[in-house]
Design a protein around this motif. Structure first.
Motif: not given
Length: 144
Positions: A61-76
């Motif tokens: 959820l966190v990764q998906y939400a930040y991807k929509k904001a243009g930021k990449y986060l690791p999976r775990t």
């Protein structure tokens, strides 16, 4: 009226009559976009390893939400913990990440929504939702 005052008044009036640059709208920052995305996903089911768009685990959820904001986060959640920057309690802001721990390791993550509420995908059988923080033993981080 002295010549200096007339010149000053003319310059002042001319400046007021010149076209002014348009006021720029302030774009929402990545925290606001990520939190808005998580809120919009309220009710999506929890699925272990889920990264969206229809089912999520906490870090998905966190990764998906930040991807929509243009930021990449690791999976775990642990990867997200190490990829973000710590924030002290008084400086936390809506959209910052909230990490939970079990036996000294990162066990859960959610998005801080303000007023001691987080948005998260809690566990199997549950859905994305807001919850009040149930412990003070958390770490707040911000996404660079």
């Amino acid at each position: 009226m002295s010549l200096v005052l007339r010149i000053f008044a003319t310059v002042l009036l001319a400046g007021a009559l010149l076209p002014q640059p348009p006021v720029q709208a302030i774009a929402p920052d990545s925290r606001a976009i990520a939190l808005g995305t998580a809120r919009a996903l309220t009710g999506a089911p929890y699925r272990r390893g889920g990264t969206g768009p229809k089912a999520f685990d906490c870090s998905g959820l966190v990764q998906y939400a930040y991807k929509k904001a243009g930021k990449y986060l690791p999976r775990t959640a642990a990867g997200q913990f190490h990829a973000t920057l710590p924030v002290v309690l008084r400086q936390r802001r809506p959209g910052d990440l909230v990490f939970f721990f079990k036996d000294g390791t990162v066990s859960h993550v959610g998005l801080y929504a303000g007023r001691n509420v987080i948005w998260h995908a809690p566990r199997p059988g549950e859905h994305v939702r807001p919850d009040r923080l149930w412990t003070r033993h958390v770490a707040y981080h911000t996404v660079p």
